[in-house]
Design a protein around this motif. Sequence first.
Motif: not given
Length: 112
Positions: A96-97, A102-104
Motif C-alpha cells: 500500500r505504501l 507511486d501516486f505521490l
Amino acid sequence: MPNYRDDLDRVFHALSDPTRRALIERLVRGPASVSELARPFEMALPSLLQHLGVLERAGLVTSTKVGRVRTFQLAVDALTPGADWIGRQRLPAERRLDRLGDFLTPDNTKEN
C-alpha cells in the motif's frame, strides 16, 4: 486454525511484559538457572517463577531440573511464529505504501 491463533496469542501475551522480554533476551545468550535469571531483578522468586511459567506455557522456553537446580533455555525456533505473523502483516502494508509513493511521485515522463 484455532490452535495456531491460540498459540500466537500466548506468544504475544508472553512477550507483552518487559520482564519476560528481558528474560528472553538473557536466554538468547544461553541456558541459565532460575537463580541466575533472578539476579538482575528486584522481585520475589515466586514472581519470577510466574513469569518463567508464562514463557514456558507459551512455548518460548523449556526447562530441565537436575537435583534442586532448574535451568531454562530458549526453545528452538520459539520466536518464529510471531516473526512470521508480523512479516505477513507487513507485506500488504508495504505494498500500500509503495502504491501511495507511486501516486505521490510526479510523473517525470510528461513533456512540459
